[in-house]
Write a protein that holds these residues in place. Structure first.
Motif, PDB file in Angstrom:
ATOM      1  N   GLU A  31      50.928 -69.278 -28.184  1.00 46.16           N
ATOM      2  CA  GLU A  31      50.474 -70.340 -27.276  1.00 46.16           C
ATOM      3  C   GLU A  31      51.538 -71.419 -27.131  1.00 46.16           C
ATOM      4  OE1 GLU A  31      46.778 -71.589 -28.897  1.00 46.16           O
ATOM      5  OE2 GLU A  31      45.598 -70.070 -27.846  1.00 46.16           O
ATOM      6  N   ASN A  32      52.231 -71.744 -28.225  1.00 52.99           N
ATOM      7  CA  ASN A  32      53.321 -72.723 -28.143  1.00 52.99           C
ATOM      8  C   ASN A  32      54.514 -72.171 -27.379  1.00 52.99           C
ATOM      9  OD1 ASN A  32      53.034 -75.413 -29.738  1.00 52.99           O
ATOM     10  ND2 ASN A  32      51.908 -73.901 -30.936  1.00 52.99           N
ATOM     11  N   ARG A  33      54.769 -70.859 -27.525  1.00 49.61           N
ATOM     12  CA  ARG A  33      55.900 -70.256 -26.808  1.00 49.61           C
ATOM     13  C   ARG A  33      55.676 -70.223 -25.295  1.00 49.61           C
ATOM     14  NH1 ARG A  33      60.394 -70.867 -28.823  1.00 49.61           N
ATOM     15  NH2 ARG A  33      59.226 -72.546 -29.792  1.00 49.61           N
ATOM     16  N   LEU A  34      54.418 -70.318 -24.854  1.00 47.24           N
ATOM     17  CA  LEU A  34      54.148 -70.346 -23.414  1.00 47.24           C
ATOM     18  C   LEU A  34      54.765 -71.572 -22.741  1.00 47.24           C
ATOM     19  CD1 LEU A  34      50.429 -69.153 -23.239  1.00 47.24           C
ATOM     20  CD2 LEU A  34      52.422 -67.967 -22.348  1.00 47.24           C
ATOM     21  N   LYS A  35      55.030 -72.608 -23.537  1.00 48.89           N
ATOM     22  CA  LYS A  35      55.644 -73.822 -22.993  1.00 48.89           C
ATOM     23  C   LYS A  35      57.159 -73.686 -22.845  1.00 48.89           C
ATOM     24  CE  LYS A  35      52.164 -76.866 -25.156  1.00 48.89           C
ATOM     25  NZ  LYS A  35      51.349 -75.843 -25.806  1.00 48.89           N
ATOM     26  N   ASP A  36      57.704 -72.570 -23.323  1.00 51.23           N
ATOM     27  CA  ASP A  36      59.145 -72.367 -23.322  1.00 51.23           C
ATOM     28  C   ASP A  36      59.630 -71.977 -21.930  1.00 51.23           C
ATOM     29  OD1 ASP A  36      61.750 -72.046 -24.157  1.00 51.23           O
ATOM     30  OD2 ASP A  36      61.211 -70.916 -25.967  1.00 51.23           O
ATOM     31  N   HIS A  37      60.909 -71.658 -21.818  1.00 49.20           N
ATOM     32  CA  HIS A  37      61.543 -71.261 -20.561  1.00 49.20           C
ATOM     33  C   HIS A  37      60.830 -70.041 -19.968  1.00 49.20           C
ATOM     34  CE1 HIS A  37      64.794 -69.902 -17.850  1.00 49.20           C
ATOM     35  NE2 HIS A  37      65.248 -71.152 -17.936  1.00 49.20           N
ATOM     36  N   TYR A  38      60.862 -69.935 -18.630  1.00 49.56           N
ATOM     37  CA  TYR A  38      60.097 -68.880 -17.980  1.00 49.56           C
ATOM     38  C   TYR A  38      60.552 -67.477 -18.376  1.00 49.56           C
ATOM     39  CZ  TYR A  38      63.985 -68.244 -14.669  1.00 49.56           C
ATOM     40  OH  TYR A  38      65.200 -67.989 -14.101  1.00 49.56           O
ATOM     41  N   VAL A  39      61.810 -67.311 -18.813  1.00 46.93           N
ATOM     42  CA  VAL A  39      62.248 -65.969 -19.202  1.00 46.93           C
ATOM     43  C   VAL A  39      61.580 -65.525 -20.498  1.00 46.93           C
ATOM     44  CG1 VAL A  39      64.486 -66.273 -18.072  1.00 46.93           C
ATOM     45  CG2 VAL A  39      64.268 -66.774 -20.506  1.00 46.93           C
ATOM     46  N   VAL A  40      61.018 -66.458 -21.248  1.00 49.51           N
ATOM     47  CA  VAL A  40      60.332 -66.124 -22.492  1.00 49.51           C
ATOM     48  C   VAL A  40      58.889 -65.677 -22.218  1.00 49.51           C
ATOM     49  CG1 VAL A  40      59.715 -66.993 -24.795  1.00 49.51           C
ATOM     50  CG2 VAL A  40      61.776 -67.835 -23.654  1.00 49.51           C
ATOM     51  N   THR A  41      58.367 -65.999 -21.032  1.00 48.83           N
ATOM     52  CA  THR A  41      56.955 -65.759 -20.742  1.00 48.83           C
ATOM     53  C   THR A  41      56.551 -64.288 -20.809  1.00 48.83           C
ATOM     54  OG1 THR A  41      56.845 -67.769 -19.403  1.00 48.83           O
ATOM     55  CG2 THR A  41      55.132 -66.107 -19.034  1.00 48.83           C
ATOM     56  N   PRO A  42      57.298 -63.344 -20.185  1.00 43.85           N
ATOM     57  CA  PRO A  42      56.851 -61.942 -20.234  1.00 43.85           C
ATOM     58  C   PRO A  42      56.641 -61.390 -21.640  1.00 43.85           C
ATOM     59  CG  PRO A  42      58.504 -62.225 -18.525  1.00 43.85           C
ATOM     60  CD  PRO A  42      58.467 -63.512 -19.287  1.00 43.85           C
ATOM     61  N   PRO A  43      57.592 -61.566 -22.583  1.00 42.27           N
ATOM     62  CA  PRO A  43      57.309 -61.053 -23.932  1.00 42.27           C
ATOM     63  C   PRO A  43      56.162 -61.791 -24.622  1.00 42.27           C
ATOM     64  CG  PRO A  43      59.394 -62.253 -23.904  1.00 42.27           C
ATOM     65  CD  PRO A  43      58.992 -62.061 -22.476  1.00 42.27           C
ATOM     66  N   VAL A  44      55.962 -63.068 -24.265  1.00 36.61           N
ATOM     67  CA  VAL A  44      54.820 -63.796 -24.841  1.00 36.61           C
ATOM     68  C   VAL A  44      53.504 -63.180 -24.366  1.00 36.61           C
ATOM     69  CG1 VAL A  44      53.593 -65.996 -24.869  1.00 36.61           C
ATOM     70  CG2 VAL A  44      56.071 -65.959 -25.136  1.00 36.61           C
TER      71      VAL A  44
END
Length: 871
Positions: free
Chosen positions: A88-101
């Protein structure tokens, strides 16, 4: 363990930096073989997740998600909690991180140990933090979010253009409708976000690898638009608009959708037609006569000649058509036909038809001249029959409401026709045989419907005089003391009390009603309440008597004559004394301006009972009555002479000068070895808390504005001075008093005043008293949102005390301290980061799930300190 850590670090390095995808399977094998845990793998990812390069961070999250794909079955609940918070915290990261999250969250939804509420939490995070279009293939378990899910889905779908995502979105929208998700106030929004694609204009490109066709999109969208009757009012205008289009395919699609949409058949087309006719009729008297003359014969013919579903639609038509037209007197010519339609519908076995017929009957009864006395009698016969044999709760409610409307207009007929039959059937149950033959329930449910109906019709005082004796007879039968003679169940007795309560709320407040309550209802209730108390059965009757007393105006004071027998009254049980005092004084408790005769004698009796009685409930009730009278007593010598310690709050609420004397006495008790803790905890908490009875505005107590702020302003110096002068063993009493006072202040006042008291509050966190810890922490939380400079200067002391409370035996204290620690992460606390993270490791293994959840959130907040994507 060092070797295991080295293995995990090596696999992370090879996967993230070496771009060796095969190492994900090696990492999953390492977890399965027990060489390291998933959480240890997360720790090994530390440097990758804090990298300044978004692609490196994405690569690290991807490794974890790939491992979860293989190992999600073996995760413990604690591991799942930590991983959910991480993702849930990683969802706030850069958009390239979103797919693996998203991939990782999808795997976590498969876990058998998924904690309750976690699915909703994940979905809420997705909706709040992802700003790309719909990626909801894993969102089938979020029905508990209700309308919030619908709102999030609407936001996510808005503006989508990818046909793959559109097909998925239409399928999800269909599931929302067919699986019973609550659309709520977002019904129109869901329709708008999907209907904007109607009609579908899509031609797949040549050699499309996805194979999505226009027909697939058309069918999926049509299933959404025609999936619920709630869309009908929006869909019909849309289809009419598209039928005027010059595009042939749009016309064809509209007609096919209209054929498909069962919700737009006669139950829905009738309503807009009726509204249009009603609007046209309201233009003028002549218009209403012309339109009614043209429409009513057709409606009557349709009702008499068509099938059941059309009958329901036509009665709806009558209902909509009738609304707003009574003032024109246009229905007199159709009086007999209209009555025939209504009585015919009431005789049907169709519940929807019966409910609509009761609504039309109510409308007809409100127009003078449309219903004759014989029509009212026949209507009451129909309503009584339905009450006695119809098990459908919706029908019973509609019938009761209709009977209530008739009772307001024709009370004499209700008294002669309805009430005697209901009473007779409640006790003899002649129609029980009919209901058994028809297979429609039990005698108990029939009696419950009768009790509710008696309450519904009891609005006019004349009706109340006839209905309430029936209800009182039910209560008397429940207090006979002979179980064999108690023909009414406990549920029926409770419903009887609620029915009497409803009557007290809705009856017209007239002299006639007052005499009925004074001469019939209240004496019986007082007798029953006293009898119940003597038998040790306090409860619903006493509470009902209390409620009725405070809802009646015209007869309360006459009841005070009962109370002067208190000095000579010696009941058989202390419970009876407590009941007797509380019930008899309810009328005084709930009236502001009341002249009480012989008040000095009354106050003396109450004071003696509150000071000498050994029964806690009895002396508590007496003290409350005493305080209520004193709070309302006019200023003067008589008030000054009756003031005593029990009434400190009564005087504080009204700013009486004597309250200072009494509160000073309370302050002096803080140094008493025996009474100090009690005075600090109970005394000051009582002064500052809202009173649930007697001393509040709802009970017409004399309550001045901002009395808490005034008390705090005038006494904070006394607290500080007393604390500084008190010996060490007495200081906790002052801290508890301070905590109880400050905790009840408005939040705005706390933020303003707490900086000056911060040293005492920090001292309070150092003591052993868990109650002081909890109240102090609740005081600190609002201040941490916007901390003053003095708090910033004492960060180290605050952090030390909060970390120490993580080991508190009280779960509520551990949770509150973790919440404060989480709030501190927004302060300039980077030097404390390592120490706090080490301390937060212990509550991650707490035996209480709520503590673990709060610890995960706090640790995640502190973990982000100093990282590129954090604070």
């Amino acid at each position: 363990m060092a070797a295991d850590s080295t293995l995990a670090l090596s696999l992370v390095e090879e996967f993230v930096s070496g771009l060796q995808d095969s190492k994900a399977k090696d990492a999953a094998k390492g977890v399965k073989d027990g060489k390291f845990t998933v959480l240890q793998l997360v720790e090994a990812l530390g440097s990758s997740l804090t990298s300044s390069q978004p692609h490196t961070r994405a690569r690290g999250v991807l490794l974890l998600s790939e491992v979860l794909q293989e190992c999600y079955r073996d995760l413990t609940e604690r591991e799942v909690e930590v991983l959910i918070a991480f993702y849930e915290n990683r969802l706030k990261d850069h958009y390239v991180v979103t797919p693996p999250v998203l991939k990782g969250l999808k795997e976590l939804t498969k876990c058998t140990n998924l904690p309750p509420g976690s699915a909703v939490s994940m979905l809420r995070s997705v909706f709040q933090d992802i700003h790309v279009q719909v990626r909801l293939s894993y969102c089938c378990t979020f029905k508990g979010l209700g309308a919030d899910f619908v709102f999030g889905f609407v936001q996510s779908m808005d503006g989508e253009r990818d046909p793959r995502n559109l097909l998925l979105a239409f399928q999800i929208a269909k599931n929302l409708i067919h699986r019973g998700y609550e659309l709520g106030k977002f019904t129109e929004e869901l329709f708008e976000v999907t209907s904007c694609y109607f009609p579908i204009d899509f031609s797949p490109p040549p050699n499309d690898p996805h194979g999505i066709t226009r027909e697939e999109l058309v069918q999926a969208l049509r299933a959404v638009l025609t999936g619920t009757p709630n869309f009908a009012e929006f869909l019909l205008p849309l289809l009419i608009e598209k039928l005027d289009s010059d595009v042939q395919s749009a016309k064809l699609d509209s007609l096919q959708t209209l054929v498909r949409n069962s919700s737009l058949k006669m139950l829905c087309l009738v309503w807009p037609s009726a509204k249009l006719l009603q609007a046209a009729c309201s233009a003028s008297t002549s218009a209403s006569h012309i339109i009614t003359a043209a429409v009513m014969p057709s409606l009557l013919e349709q009702y008499n000649n068509r099938a059941q579903v059309i009958e329901t639609a036509d009665v709806h038509m009558f209902n909509w058509f009738n609304i707003g037209l009574f003032k024109y007197g246009v229905f007199l010519a159709f009086r007999e036909s209209l009555c025939g339609v209504v009585f015919s519908a009431l005789s049907e076995n169709n519940s929807s038809l019966q409910i609509t017929a009761t609504s039309v009957l109510t409308s007809l009864a409100q127009q003078a001249g449309l219903l004759l006395e014989s029509d009212i009698e026949l209507a009451l016969d129909h309503l009584t029959r339905l009450l006695l044999i119809e098990e459908d709760d919706r029908v019973s409610l509609a019938v009761a409401e209709c009977a209530g409307a008739l009772a307001q207009l024709h009370p004499a007929l209700v008294i002669s026709k309805l009430i005697p039959r209901l009473k007779n059937e409640m006790y003899t149950g002649k129609l029980l045989k009919i209901s058994c033959i028809l297979g429609t329930g039990t005698h108990t449910s029939m009696r419950q419907r009768c009790l509710s109906a008696l309450a519904a019709v009891s609005i006019q005082p004349s009706v109340v005089q006839e209905s309430t004796p029936v209800l009182l007879e039910v209560l008397r039968s429940a207090h006979t003391g002979n179980l064999a003679k108690k023909i009414f169940s406990v549920d029926e007795v409770v419903l009887t009390c609620r029915s009497l309560q409803r009557i007290a709320e809705q009856v017209q407040d007239t002299e006639e009603a007052g005499r009925c309550f004074h001469n019939i209802i209240i004496p019986h209730l007082l007798s029953l309440a006293l009898q119940a108390a003597l038998q040790g059965e306090k409860g619903s009757v006493k509470g009902l008597t209390s409620f009725i007393l405070r809802h009646q105006n015209s007869f309360n004071l006459n009841l005070l004559s009962i109370t002067y027998e208190l000095t000579d009254f010696h009941p058989l049980s202390p419970e009876a004394t407590e009941m007797y005092v509380e019930v008899c004084f309810d009328s005084v408790k709930y009236r502001l301006q009341v002249e009480v005769p012989q008040i000095d004698k009354l106050l003396s009796a109450l004071e003696e009972m509150s000071c000498t009685c050994s029964h806690p409930l009895s002396y508590t009730s007496a003290a409350k009555c005493f305080a209520g009278l004193v709070n309302k007593k006019p200023q003067g010598d008589s008030l000054d002479s009756c003031a005593c310690p029990q009434v400190s709050k009564a005087l504080l609420l009204r700013y009486h000068p004597l309250f200072t004397t009494l509160t000073d006495k309370l302050f002096s008790l803080l140094d008493d070895a025996g009474l100090g803790p009690m005075a600090a905890a109970d005394g000051f908490s009582l002064l500052m808390s809202d009173s649930t009875d007697v001393l509040n505005r709802a009970c017409h107590a004399d309550v001045r504005i901002m009395y808490r702020q005034r008390f705090f302003s005038e006494n904070k110096a006394k607290l500080v001075q007393g604390f500084n002068a008190a010996p060490q063993e007495k200081k906790p009493n002052y801290l508890k008093a301070l905590s109880n006072i400050v905790n009840k202040l408005p939040k705005q006042v706390q933020v303003t005043e707490l900086p000056a008291l911060l040293s005492l509050l920090l001292e309070a966190l150092s003591g052993p008293d868990q109650d002081i810890h909890l109240t102090t922490l609740s005081c600190l939380e609002p201040v941490l949102v916007n901390p003053p400079q003095v708090l910033i200067q004492q960060l180290e002391a605050l952090v030390n005390r909060l970390l120490a409370l993580l080991c508190s035996p009280a779960m509520s204290v551990r949770i509150a301290s973790l919440s404060c620690i989480s709030a501190l992460s927004y302060f300039p606390v980077l030097p404390f980061r390592a120490r706090v993270l080490r301390a937060l490791a212990k509550p991650l293994d707490d035996k209480k799930r709520l503590v673990r959840r709060e610890a995960v959130q706090a640790r995640a907040q502190w973990f982000l300190l100093g990282s590129p994507g954090g604070r």
